[in-house]
Design a protein around this motif. Structure first.
Motif, PDB file in Angstrom:
ATOM      1  N   UNK A 117       0.581  -1.184   0.128  1.00  0.00           N
ATOM      2  CA  UNK A 117       0.249  -0.088  -0.449  1.00  0.00           C
ATOM      3  C   UNK A 117       0.704   1.277  -0.126  1.00  0.00           C
ATOM      4  N   UNK A 118       1.875   1.270   0.741  1.00  0.00           N
ATOM      5  CA  UNK A 118       3.101   2.343   0.904  1.00  0.00           C
ATOM      6  C   UNK A 118       3.458   2.496  -0.152  1.00  0.00           C
ATOM      7  N   UNK A 119       4.069   1.514  -1.459  1.00  0.00           N
ATOM      8  CA  UNK A 119       4.246   1.960  -2.762  1.00  0.00           C
ATOM      9  C   UNK A 119       3.171   2.100  -4.048  1.00  0.00           C
ATOM     10  N   UNK A 120       2.156   1.866  -3.528  1.00  0.00           N
ATOM     11  CA  UNK A 120       1.823   2.794  -4.373  1.00  0.00           C
ATOM     12  C   UNK A 120       0.753   4.015  -4.373  1.00  0.00           C
ATOM     13  N   UNK A 121       0.608   4.080  -2.957  1.00  0.00           N
ATOM     14  CA  UNK A 121       0.597   5.587  -2.239  1.00  0.00           C
ATOM     15  C   UNK A 121       1.950   6.266  -3.005  1.00  0.00           C
ATOM     16  N   UNK A 122       3.238   5.714  -2.834  1.00  0.00           N
ATOM     17  CA  UNK A 122       4.479   6.626  -3.507  1.00  0.00           C
ATOM     18  C   UNK A 122       3.973   7.168  -5.149  1.00  0.00           C
ATOM     19  N   UNK A 123       4.249   5.961  -6.125  1.00  0.00           N
ATOM     20  CA  UNK A 123       3.773   5.564  -7.391  1.00  0.00           C
ATOM     21  C   UNK A 123       2.277   6.488  -7.657  1.00  0.00           C
ATOM     22  N   UNK A 124       1.477   6.373  -7.381  1.00  0.00           N
ATOM     23  CA  UNK A 124       0.544   8.064  -7.054  1.00  0.00           C
ATOM     24  C   UNK A 124       0.728   9.073  -6.874  1.00  0.00           C
ATOM     25  N   UNK A 125       1.318   9.225  -6.358  1.00  0.00           N
ATOM     26  CA  UNK A 125       1.736  10.646  -5.714  1.00  0.00           C
ATOM     27  C   UNK A 125       3.425  10.807  -7.149  1.00  0.00           C
ATOM     28  N   UNK A 126       3.646   9.705  -7.416  1.00  0.00           N
ATOM     29  CA  UNK A 126       5.052  10.486  -8.584  1.00  0.00           C
ATOM     30  C   UNK A 126       4.139  10.602 -10.027  1.00  0.00           C
ATOM     31  N   UNK A 127       3.344   9.648 -10.065  1.00  0.00           N
ATOM     32  CA  UNK A 127       2.226  10.119 -11.472  1.00  0.00           C
ATOM     33  C   UNK A 127       1.845  11.312 -11.592  1.00  0.00           C
ATOM     34  N   UNK A 128       0.722  11.616 -10.397  1.00  0.00           N
ATOM     35  CA  UNK A 128       0.155  13.094 -10.218  1.00  0.00           C
ATOM     36  C   UNK A 128       0.847  14.425 -10.086  1.00  0.00           C
ATOM     37  N   UNK A 129       2.368  13.960  -9.746  1.00  0.00           N
ATOM     38  CA  UNK A 129       2.852  15.587  -9.447  1.00  0.00           C
ATOM     39  C   UNK A 129       3.845  15.205 -10.317  1.00  0.00           C
ATOM     40  N   UNK A 130       4.763  14.005 -11.151  1.00  0.00           N
ATOM     41  CA  UNK A 130       5.738  14.544 -12.106  1.00  0.00           C
ATOM     42  C   UNK A 130       5.256  13.808 -12.952  1.00  0.00           C
ATOM     43  N   UNK A 131       4.773  12.300 -13.115  1.00  0.00           N
ATOM     44  CA  UNK A 131       4.349  12.656 -14.336  1.00  0.00           C
ATOM     45  C   UNK A 131       2.847  12.660 -15.232  1.00  0.00           C
ATOM     46  N   UNK A 132       2.509  14.034 -14.384  1.00  0.00           N
ATOM     47  CA  UNK A 132       1.358  14.799 -15.295  1.00  0.00           C
ATOM     48  C   UNK A 132       0.866  15.927 -14.210  1.00  0.00           C
ATOM     49  N   UNK A 133       0.621  17.179 -15.380  1.00  0.00           N
ATOM     50  CA  UNK A 133       0.287  18.046 -14.730  1.00  0.00           C
ATOM     51  C   UNK A 133      -0.900  17.991 -14.525  1.00  0.00           C
ATOM     52  N   UNK A 134      -1.756  17.944 -13.018  1.00  0.00           N
ATOM     53  CA  UNK A 134      -3.016  18.659 -13.155  1.00  0.00           C
ATOM     54  C   UNK A 134      -3.473  19.299 -12.005  1.00  0.00           C
ATOM     55  N   UNK A 135      -4.485  20.586 -12.121  1.00  0.00           N
ATOM     56  CA  UNK A 135      -4.864  21.345 -11.474  1.00  0.00           C
ATOM     57  C   UNK A 135      -6.388  20.853 -10.517  1.00  0.00           C
ATOM     58  N   UNK A 136      -6.795  21.938  -9.604  1.00  0.00           N
ATOM     59  CA  UNK A 136      -8.035  21.428  -9.129  1.00  0.00           C
ATOM     60  C   UNK A 136      -8.400  23.105  -9.129  1.00  0.00           C
ATOM     61  N   UNK A 137      -9.449  22.467  -9.668  1.00  0.00           N
ATOM     62  CA  UNK A 137     -10.536  24.271 -10.092  1.00  0.00           C
ATOM     63  C   UNK A 137     -11.834  23.778  -9.479  1.00  0.00           C
ATOM     64  N   UNK A 138     -12.420  24.801  -9.094  1.00  0.00           N
ATOM     65  CA  UNK A 138     -14.057  25.271  -8.244  1.00  0.00           C
ATOM     66  C   UNK A 138     -13.975  26.486  -9.252  1.00  0.00           C
ATOM     67  N   UNK A 139     -15.560  25.169 -10.004  1.00  0.00           N
ATOM     68  CA  UNK A 139     -16.281  25.816 -10.550  1.00  0.00           C
ATOM     69  C   UNK A 139     -17.227  27.032 -10.176  1.00  0.00           C
ATOM     70  N   UNK A 140     -17.212  26.404  -8.972  1.00  0.00           N
ATOM     71  CA  UNK A 140     -17.930  27.628  -8.243  1.00  0.00           C
ATOM     72  C   UNK A 140     -17.580  27.960  -6.604  1.00  0.00           C
ATOM     73  N   UNK A 141     -18.421  28.263  -5.781  1.00  0.00           N
ATOM     74  CA  UNK A 141     -18.038  28.702  -4.757  1.00  0.00           C
ATOM     75  C   UNK A 141     -18.245  27.173  -3.560  1.00  0.00           C
ATOM     76  N   UNK A 142     -16.806  27.698  -2.659  1.00  0.00           N
ATOM     77  CA  UNK A 142     -16.598  26.589  -1.961  1.00  0.00           C
ATOM     78  C   UNK A 142     -17.603  26.467  -0.132  1.00  0.00           C
ATOM     79  N   UNK A 143     -18.237  26.226   0.431  1.00  0.00           N
ATOM     80  CA  UNK A 143     -18.753  26.222   1.645  1.00  0.00           C
ATOM     81  C   UNK A 143     -18.606  25.649   2.283  1.00  0.00           C
ATOM     82  N   UNK A 144     -17.119  25.508   3.140  1.00  0.00           N
ATOM     83  CA  UNK A 144     -17.079  24.734   3.844  1.00  0.00           C
ATOM     84  C   UNK A 144     -18.658  24.562   5.185  1.00  0.00           C
TER      85      UNK A 144
END
Length: 247
Positions: free
Chosen positions: A139-166
């Motif tokens: 599980x630890x290695x899968x977590x590291x692999x996923x982080x590497x995939x989203x942070x180093x192998x791809x360019x990804x952003x978080x988008x808030x299309x409307x309002x975010x009311x916690x």
């Protein structure tokens, strides 16, 4: 995302005396039910991996925010009125809250991958991340692999299309469908207590659904056209403007 249908392979051997039927075992029901939203069987494995990873990015960000209210101000400061923040900026901030957010994001993801925090009978999380790990990875290695995939192998952003009311205690999450559809599947997360978040699958999430016009967290790819970067051209999706979805 569209629904991914796994074929059932049936082999039948007939003779004068017997008839045998063999079927491949179906996946664990919890995982099988979470194979959200890939109806186009011509899509590549890379597209499936990326779309699923987008779903997990938005979902995990939302779970961190709903369970850890101390990060609300940090997240708002990163969005800073622009409605977007890159995952690299969000997860690689060296400030005290930035480091805390990164650690909590990793621990939340690890808990999901290792099966902790999947209440019996609740089916709504995206299928597990598959950013490079094989089935024998820890599980630890899968977590590291996923982080590497989203942070180093791809360019990804978080988008808030409307309002975010916690204070609404509800966040809808989704990923770009990687096509020109104006809808996607998603997850509805509801905070029952600070440490308890329940979730449910939303098959159809679209801007036309008025009740969902707030508190949506969307993860989407970002094309990078700089001369020294070939990582994030996303040429396989050349006919798609990622910025128009939910915009």
């Amino acid at each position: 995302m569209k629904k991914l249908i796994y074929p059932c392979i049936i082999m039948m051997v007939f003779s004068l005396f017997s008839c045998e039927q063999e079927t491949i075992d179906t996946p664990d029901n919890n995982i099988a039910d979470l194979q959200n939203s890939i109806t186009n069987q011509n899509r590549t494995i890379d597209a499936e991996i990326l779309e699923n990873s987008l779903q997990w990015a938005s979902y995990t960000v939302a779970e961190v925010l709903l369970k850890n209210t101390e990060f609300e101000s940090y997240f708002n400061s990163k969005i800073n009125g622009n409605k977007t923040v890159s995952l690299n900026s969000l997860l690689n901030d060296s400030s005290f809250l930035g480091i805390g957010f990164r650690n909590t994001f990793e621990n939340t993801l690890l808990a999901s991958i290792s099966g902790v925090g999947h209440p019996e009978g609740q089916q709504g999380r995206p299928r597990l991340p598959i950013g490079g790990s094989d089935s024998d990875s820890t599980s630890q290695q899968q977590t590291l692999d996923y982080l590497d995939y989203i942070l180093n192998n791809n360019c990804i952003e978080i988008y808030i299309p409307y309002n975010l009311v916690f204070t609404k205690n509800i966040i809808y999450t989704t990923g770009h469908p990687l096509d020109n559809d104006n809808f996607s599947s998603g997850i509805k997360l509801t905070r029952e207590r600070v440490d308890i978040v329940v979730f449910e699958n939303i098959d159809y999430l679209a801007p036309s659904m008025g009740m969902m016009r707030n508190n949506i967290i969307l993860a989407r790819p970002v094309r990078t056209f700089s001369s020294n970067s070939t990582t994030c051209l996303y040429s396989d999706y050349s006919g798609i403007d990622f910025t128009t979805f939910f915009n």
